[in-house]
Design a protein around this motif. Structure first.
Motif: not given
Lengths: 189, 229
Positions: A60-61, A63, A68, B81-82, B85
């Motif tokens: 996720k980080r 991206f 985002l 967070e995950v 998302f």
């Protein structure tokens, strides 16, 4: 007499030890071992999940901020109607069209919140979205309208066209009435 | 001979020859041995069981500790967070997968409309994930053209459940009012449905006019285009 009784007592004690201590205790040991095995399995699963979670967080980080931002625009947490109207007006202006007769209707946010609670942890469904239906009129030619429509349908702030109505008039300029729906996905509670 | 065959060279014990006391004593020793063995065995078993019990309990504590350690490694903010998302990605996917292109409708209509048929009004009703209902009103100079138009549209697999209604002949006087719908000829109303899956947005331009507008749109506020990729 004692010589006779002693072995009998020994056997009785041996049997008592076996039946009242060893056998039940062995059953408890088996159950404890089973429980320990379950805890070990759970710990192994937790470790695997933790690794997976960390991998997902890293992913996720990874991206880019641009991606985002695009996701934020596509699925915002709340609808900024004023910005959408400004954007629509801007697109209309770009295509030399007149924009007006605006009407905005919001969906029932409470119902959406209930939907979210129910759907928490499950797949996102259409009812999870909070929507806002924007009706407006445009004046312009058919080609201009099609160009406007093309821009609306490929807009990053996703606008789903719900309704289009127009009647052909005498001249080239016509009035088009259109309703678009914008979406937001509020965070789960 | 007969006397030989009957008698054995092994001396037979007569009952009472071996003293009862001796037999009882031997029996008692075996019994005593078995009893002692059982007692020792039971005690050893108890010891073993005690050891196993302690070992199992200690292993259980270790496993519980290990699970607690793993549990403490989870960070709630990471999970949130995950989850958030993933939810937004799913939402985006759902929206993109069901995003229709109204331009497809116009392109299809332009392709399928016969030259002598003129549509005067159009209404498109879209219920997301369900269907797109199309209502058209138009006029054509003769019934024959209307029949041909009906055939033309029914051959198109995108538009379904096509119904022509309110078919009526108009005289030329009505056209003086300037309304295209009331021009002389045969007026009609058409209803049909588009399956949303057939008119989904795929990122392609459906008309030549759109290409020109794309360039203009680059600088528009909404700015970027979306694709289903």
């Amino acid at each position: 007499m004692i010589r006779t009784i002693t072995p009998i007592f020994s056997i009785i004690i041996a049997l008592l030890i076996f039946f009242f201590y060893a056998k039940p205790e062995f059953a408890i040991i088996k159950s404890t071992q089973g429980e320990a095995e379950q805890y070990n399995d759970a710990a192994a699963t937790a470790a695997a999940l933790n690794t997976e979670l960390n991998a997902l967080v890293d992913k996720k980080r990874s991206f880019s901020p641009g991606d985002l931002a695009r996701l934020d625009a596509l699925v915002p947490t709340d609808i900024n109607e004023v910005k959408i109207l400004t954007d629509l007006n801007e697109i209309a202006r770009t295509h030399n069209m007149l924009f007006g007769n605006i009407d905005v209707k919001n969906s029932d946010t409470e119902a959406a919140a209930i939907g979210q609670t129910e759907a928490s942890g499950q797949k996102v469904v259409y009812t999870d979205f909070v929507t806002s239906d924007i009706t407006f009129s445009l004046i312009g030619t058919y080609e201009q309208f099609k160009a406007f429509l093309g821009d609306v349908e490929k807009s990053l702030v996703l606008l789903e066209v719900l309704n289009i109505e127009f009647t052909a008039g005498e001249g080239n300029l016509q009035q088009y009435t259109m309703t678009v729906r914008s979406f937001s996905l509020p965070p789960t509670q | 001979m007969a006397g030989f065959s009957r008698s054995s060279f092994i001396p037979k014990e007569t009952s009472g020859v071996v003293p009862n006391r001796v037999r009882r004593l031997r029996t008692f020793h075996v019994f005593n041995f078995i009893a002692s063995a059982m007692l020792i065995g039971a005690l050893a078993l108890a010891g073993g069981v005690l050891y196993l019990s302690k070992s199992a309990k200690s292993k259980l504590l270790e496993a519980q500790q290990s699970l607690n350690d793993q549990k403490n490694l989870f960070k709630q903010e990471n999970i949130d967070e995950v989850r958030s998302f993933a939810r937004r990605l799913q939402g985006a996917e759902l929206l993109i997968q069901n995003h229709i292109s109204p331009l497809w409708i116009f392109s299809e209509l332009e392709k399928e409309t016969m030259q002598k048929v003129q549509f005067s009004s159009i209404s498109i009703e879209h219920t997301p994930t369900f269907e797109v209902k199309l209502t058209l009103e138009g006029v054509t100079p003769e019934f024959k053209t209307l029949a041909l138009q009906e055939i033309q549209l029914s051959l198109n697999s995108i538009l379904k459940d096509i119904t022509f209604s309110q078919v009526a002949t108009n005289d030329g006087n009505a056209s003086k009012e300037g309304d295209a719908a009331s021009a002389s000829g045969v007026s009609f109303s058409l209803e049909g449905t588009f399956a949303p899956s057939r008119i989904l947005y795929d990122g392609s331009a459906h008309s030549s006019g759109l290409t020109a507008s794309n360039a203009l749109f680059e600088s528009a506020v909404l700015g970027e285009s979306i694709t289903s990729e």
